[in-house]
Design a protein around this motif. Structure first.
Motif, PDB file in Angstrom:
ATOM      1  N   CYS A  19      12.322  14.280 -32.755  1.00  0.00           N
ATOM      2  CA  CYS A  19      13.386  13.618 -33.786  1.00  0.00           C
ATOM      3  C   CYS A  19      14.748  14.695 -32.658  1.00  0.00           C
ATOM      4  CB  CYS A  19      12.680  14.588 -34.358  1.00  0.00           C
ATOM      5  SG  CYS A  19      10.973  14.233 -35.303  1.00  0.00           S
ATOM      6  N   LEU A  20      15.150  15.787 -32.836  1.00  0.00           N
ATOM      7  CA  LEU A  20      16.037  16.108 -32.164  1.00  0.00           C
ATOM      8  C   LEU A  20      17.265  15.076 -31.871  1.00  0.00           C
ATOM      9  CD1 LEU A  20      14.992  19.989 -31.224  1.00  0.00           C
ATOM     10  CD2 LEU A  20      16.622  18.984 -33.495  1.00  0.00           C
ATOM     11  N   LEU A  21      16.173  14.622 -30.574  1.00  0.00           N
ATOM     12  CA  LEU A  21      17.632  13.634 -29.736  1.00  0.00           C
ATOM     13  C   LEU A  21      17.267  11.931 -30.717  1.00  0.00           C
ATOM     14  CD1 LEU A  21      15.409  13.368 -26.520  1.00  0.00           C
ATOM     15  CD2 LEU A  21      17.630  13.962 -26.937  1.00  0.00           C
ATOM     16  N   ILE A  22      17.143  11.347 -31.447  1.00  0.00           N
ATOM     17  CA  ILE A  22      18.070  10.532 -32.354  1.00  0.00           C
ATOM     18  C   ILE A  22      18.837  11.021 -33.565  1.00  0.00           C
ATOM     19  CG2 ILE A  22      16.586   9.265 -34.502  1.00  0.00           C
ATOM     20  CD1 ILE A  22      13.877   9.077 -32.824  1.00  0.00           C
ATOM     21  N   LEU A  23      18.287  12.556 -34.085  1.00  0.00           N
ATOM     22  CA  LEU A  23      19.564  13.255 -35.172  1.00  0.00           C
ATOM     23  C   LEU A  23      20.680  13.666 -34.489  1.00  0.00           C
ATOM     24  CD1 LEU A  23      17.190  15.810 -36.921  1.00  0.00           C
ATOM     25  CD2 LEU A  23      18.181  13.934 -37.723  1.00  0.00           C
ATOM     26  N   LEU A  24      20.609  13.879 -33.118  1.00  0.00           N
ATOM     27  CA  LEU A  24      21.374  13.891 -32.531  1.00  0.00           C
ATOM     28  C   LEU A  24      22.596  12.415 -32.287  1.00  0.00           C
ATOM     29  CD1 LEU A  24      20.835  16.259 -29.758  1.00  0.00           C
ATOM     30  CD2 LEU A  24      22.249  16.926 -31.599  1.00  0.00           C
ATOM     31  N   THR A  25      21.899  11.253 -31.981  1.00  0.00           N
ATOM     32  CA  THR A  25      22.138  10.143 -31.622  1.00  0.00           C
ATOM     33  C   THR A  25      22.884   9.637 -33.885  1.00  0.00           C
ATOM     34  OG1 THR A  25      20.466   9.598 -29.817  1.00  0.00           O
ATOM     35  CG2 THR A  25      22.171   7.473 -31.521  1.00  0.00           C
ATOM     36  N   LEU A  26      22.488  10.129 -34.505  1.00  0.00           N
ATOM     37  CA  LEU A  26      22.266   9.766 -35.903  1.00  0.00           C
ATOM     38  C   LEU A  26      23.862  10.181 -36.143  1.00  0.00           C
ATOM     39  CD1 LEU A  26      19.125   9.093 -37.837  1.00  0.00           C
ATOM     40  CD2 LEU A  26      20.741   7.041 -37.886  1.00  0.00           C
ATOM     41  N   LEU A  27      23.962  12.024 -35.296  1.00  0.00           N
ATOM     42  CA  LEU A  27      25.483  12.557 -36.054  1.00  0.00           C
ATOM     43  C   LEU A  27      26.159  12.126 -35.365  1.00  0.00           C
ATOM     44  CD1 LEU A  27      23.504  16.459 -36.113  1.00  0.00           C
ATOM     45  CD2 LEU A  27      24.221  14.933 -38.439  1.00  0.00           C
ATOM     46  N   GLY A  28      25.998  12.129 -33.897  1.00  0.00           N
ATOM     47  CA  GLY A  28      27.500  11.017 -33.587  1.00  0.00           C
ATOM     48  C   GLY A  28      28.461   9.986 -34.037  1.00  0.00           C
ATOM     49  N   GLY A  29      29.480  10.369 -34.597  1.00  0.00           N
ATOM     50  CA  GLY A  29      30.316   9.766 -35.352  1.00  0.00           C
ATOM     51  C   GLY A  29      30.139   9.447 -36.861  1.00  0.00           C
ATOM     52  N   LYS A  33      32.983  16.867 -35.442  1.00  0.00           N
ATOM     53  CA  LYS A  33      32.295  18.473 -34.091  1.00  0.00           C
ATOM     54  C   LYS A  33      32.193  18.311 -33.183  1.00  0.00           C
ATOM     55  CE  LYS A  33      32.453  21.615 -39.193  1.00  0.00           C
ATOM     56  NZ  LYS A  33      32.246  22.150 -40.213  1.00  0.00           N
ATOM     57  N   ASN A  34      32.312  19.320 -32.252  1.00  0.00           N
ATOM     58  CA  ASN A  34      31.505  19.584 -30.931  1.00  0.00           C
ATOM     59  C   ASN A  34      30.081  19.831 -31.028  1.00  0.00           C
ATOM     60  OD1 ASN A  34      31.813  18.691 -28.015  1.00  0.00           O
ATOM     61  ND2 ASN A  34      31.747  21.851 -28.130  1.00  0.00           N
ATOM     62  N   PRO A  35      28.961  19.397 -30.318  1.00  0.00           N
ATOM     63  CA  PRO A  35      29.015  17.930 -28.944  1.00  0.00           C
ATOM     64  C   PRO A  35      28.910  17.032 -29.979  1.00  0.00           C
ATOM     65  CG  PRO A  35      27.276  19.241 -29.405  1.00  0.00           C
ATOM     66  CD  PRO A  35      27.381  19.901 -30.614  1.00  0.00           C
ATOM     67  N   THR A  36      29.008  16.542 -31.332  1.00  0.00           N
ATOM     68  CA  THR A  36      28.587  15.408 -31.864  1.00  0.00           C
ATOM     69  C   THR A  36      29.403  14.447 -31.760  1.00  0.00           C
ATOM     70  OG1 THR A  36      28.913  16.309 -33.883  1.00  0.00           O
ATOM     71  CG2 THR A  36      26.259  16.278 -33.588  1.00  0.00           C
ATOM     72  N   ASN A  37      30.593  14.427 -30.977  1.00  0.00           N
ATOM     73  CA  ASN A  37      32.196  13.822 -31.460  1.00  0.00           C
ATOM     74  C   ASN A  37      31.757  13.664 -30.144  1.00  0.00           C
ATOM     75  OD1 ASN A  37      32.922  16.488 -30.207  1.00  0.00           O
ATOM     76  ND2 ASN A  37      34.271  16.746 -31.568  1.00  0.00           N
ATOM     77  N   LYS A  38      30.908  13.912 -29.518  1.00  0.00           N
ATOM     78  CA  LYS A  38      31.415  13.138 -27.701  1.00  0.00           C
ATOM     79  C   LYS A  38      30.365  12.399 -27.595  1.00  0.00           C
ATOM     80  CE  LYS A  38      32.494  17.928 -25.425  1.00  0.00           C
ATOM     81  NZ  LYS A  38      32.142  18.607 -24.001  1.00  0.00           N
ATOM     82  N   HIS A  70      37.335  13.092 -27.048  1.00  0.00           N
ATOM     83  CA  HIS A  70      36.803  13.190 -28.757  1.00  0.00           C
ATOM     84  C   HIS A  70      36.432  12.660 -29.489  1.00  0.00           C
ATOM     85  CE1 HIS A  70      37.389  17.763 -27.021  1.00  0.00           C
ATOM     86  NE2 HIS A  70      35.941  17.461 -27.257  1.00  0.00           N
ATOM     87  N   ASN A  71      36.049  12.067 -30.578  1.00  0.00           N
ATOM     88  CA  ASN A  71      35.567  10.483 -31.238  1.00  0.00           C
ATOM     89  C   ASN A  71      36.834  11.182 -32.341  1.00  0.00           C
ATOM     90  OD1 ASN A  71      33.899   9.268 -29.075  1.00  0.00           O
ATOM     91  ND2 ASN A  71      32.308   9.900 -30.892  1.00  0.00           N
ATOM     92  N   SER A  72      37.555  10.145 -32.711  1.00  0.00           N
ATOM     93  CA  SER A  72      38.322  10.538 -34.254  1.00  0.00           C
ATOM     94  C   SER A  72      37.961   9.766 -34.926  1.00  0.00           C
ATOM     95  CB  SER A  72      39.629  10.994 -33.805  1.00  0.00           C
ATOM     96  OG  SER A  72      40.398  10.607 -34.885  1.00  0.00           O
ATOM     97  N   CYS A  73      37.045  10.141 -36.240  1.00  0.00           N
ATOM     98  CA  CYS A  73      36.565   8.851 -37.307  1.00  0.00           C
ATOM     99  C   CYS A  73      36.869   8.884 -38.526  1.00  0.00           C
ATOM    100  CB  CYS A  73      34.730   8.855 -36.658  1.00  0.00           C
ATOM    101  SG  CYS A  73      34.364   8.463 -35.177  1.00  0.00           S
ATOM    102  N   PRO A  74      37.978   8.463 -38.966  1.00  0.00           N
ATOM    103  CA  PRO A  74      38.881   9.178 -40.464  1.00  0.00           C
ATOM    104  C   PRO A  74      37.511   8.395 -40.983  1.00  0.00           C
ATOM    105  CG  PRO A  74      39.624   7.571 -39.581  1.00  0.00           C
ATOM    106  CD  PRO A  74      38.360   7.303 -37.669  1.00  0.00           C
ATOM    107  N   ASN A  75      36.477   7.285 -41.040  1.00  0.00           N
ATOM    108  CA  ASN A  75      36.017   6.900 -42.615  1.00  0.00           C
ATOM    109  C   ASN A  75      34.549   7.043 -41.854  1.00  0.00           C
ATOM    110  OD1 ASN A  75      38.253   6.526 -44.362  1.00  0.00           O
ATOM    111  ND2 ASN A  75      38.883   4.387 -42.596  1.00  0.00           N
ATOM    112  N   VAL A  76      33.457   6.596 -42.344  1.00  0.00           N
ATOM    113  CA  VAL A  76      31.975   6.865 -42.230  1.00  0.00           C
ATOM    114  C   VAL A  76      31.453   5.462 -43.019  1.00  0.00           C
ATOM    115  CG1 VAL A  76      29.978   7.598 -42.149  1.00  0.00           C
ATOM    116  CG2 VAL A  76      31.529   9.068 -41.048  1.00  0.00           C
ATOM    117  N   HIS A  77      30.920   4.521 -42.505  1.00  0.00           N
ATOM    118  CA  HIS A  77      30.486   3.489 -43.595  1.00  0.00           C
ATOM    119  C   HIS A  77      28.851   3.293 -41.954  1.00  0.00           C
ATOM    120  CE1 HIS A  77      34.399   2.449 -44.402  1.00  0.00           C
ATOM    121  NE2 HIS A  77      34.335   1.729 -43.144  1.00  0.00           N
TER     122      HIS A  77
END
Length: 247
Positions: A19-29, A33-38, A70-77
């Motif tokens: 569950c934690l691994l899937i959540l980390l993947t979902l939070l990317g983008g 914030k660190n570390p999800t912006n990697k 690091h990721n720079s994602c101004p818009n989220v879709h």
């Protein structure tokens, strides 16, 4: 002592890890914030493309630019598809739109898999004390494994082909090691958890059967007790018959 509680506990740890691994993947983008912006699926050179940054990274939510690594994602879709032609409005050939449906379904499947994994996590608490809980948790976990495996397969198919398409066009491209590692590690965790829950349920059943056979509650045990009672009745009849003969 039955090993079911120990197996159920290990399964809980594995499901929680998935569950934690899937959540980390979902939070990317989605969380800048660190570390999800990697975390990302694919990084590619998109310089010269209209409406594109020099380097782009694809996540579940957007095609992000890169700033200081690091990721720079101004818009989220939500369910943002991997389709360079549609993403940037370019006519260059990056494999057509064959990745569009793969990545759209990928987002839906990962959410379904996460839902059943969370259900298996809570039901796994019952498995600590009940054999039925082990089987129910195993069923939920197997459904989560099914959808998570499909998600990981679609992810691999889409982004590996996309990387190869960028490289064929003479552009650098690389896969995101974190997202790929997280998604396939979640598959492994769910597979092991499902296996352990099944073993725990079957083991509990065998132990229960053995206890019944040796604890005096089985059919054979009752039959043995009946014979014991009979052994007290026979001497009584013998004394009665001797008294009648003496009369």
């Amino acid at each position: 002592m039955t090993p079911r509680p120990a197996l159920a506990f290990v399964s809980l740890i594995l499901i929680l890890g998935a569950c934690l691994l899937i959540l980390l993947t979902l939070l990317g983008g989605a969380v800048d914030k660190n570390p999800t912006n990697k975390f990302y699926f694919l990084q590619a050179d998109t310089s010269g493309l209209s409406n594109a940054a020099p380097v782009s990274r694809w996540t579940f939510w957007n095609a992000c630019s890169v700033m200081n690594g690091h990721n720079s994602c101004p818009n989220v879709h939500a369910a943002y598809p991997f389709d360079p032609n549609r993403n940037f409005g370019t006519t260059m050939s990056f494999g057509g739109n064959k990745y569009y449906l793969e990545t759209r379904f990928e987002f839906a499947f990962v959410l379904i898999g996460l839902f059943f994994a969370v259900c298996a996590l809570f039901l796994g608490l019952i498995a600590l004390f009940s054999r039925i809980g082990s089987f129910i948790s195993s069923a939920m976990c197997s459904v989560a494994l099914f959808f998570q495996t499909i998600t990981a397969a679609l992810m691999t198919a889409a982004f590996v082909q996309g990387r190869n398409a960028f490289r064929s066009a003479g552009r650098t491209a690389s896969l995101g090691k974190y997202n790929f590692g997280f998604m396939w590690a979640a598959v492994a965790c769910l597979f092991l958890a499902t296996l352990l829950e099944c073993v725990g349920g079957v083991t509990g059943r065998k132990d229960r059967t053995y206890t019944k056979r040796t604890g005096g509650r089985s059919f054979m045990g009752r039959k043995k007790n009946t014979r014991s009672r009979g052994s007290f009745i026979d001497p009584e009849r013998q004394r009665r018959m001797e008294k009648e003969d003496s009369d």
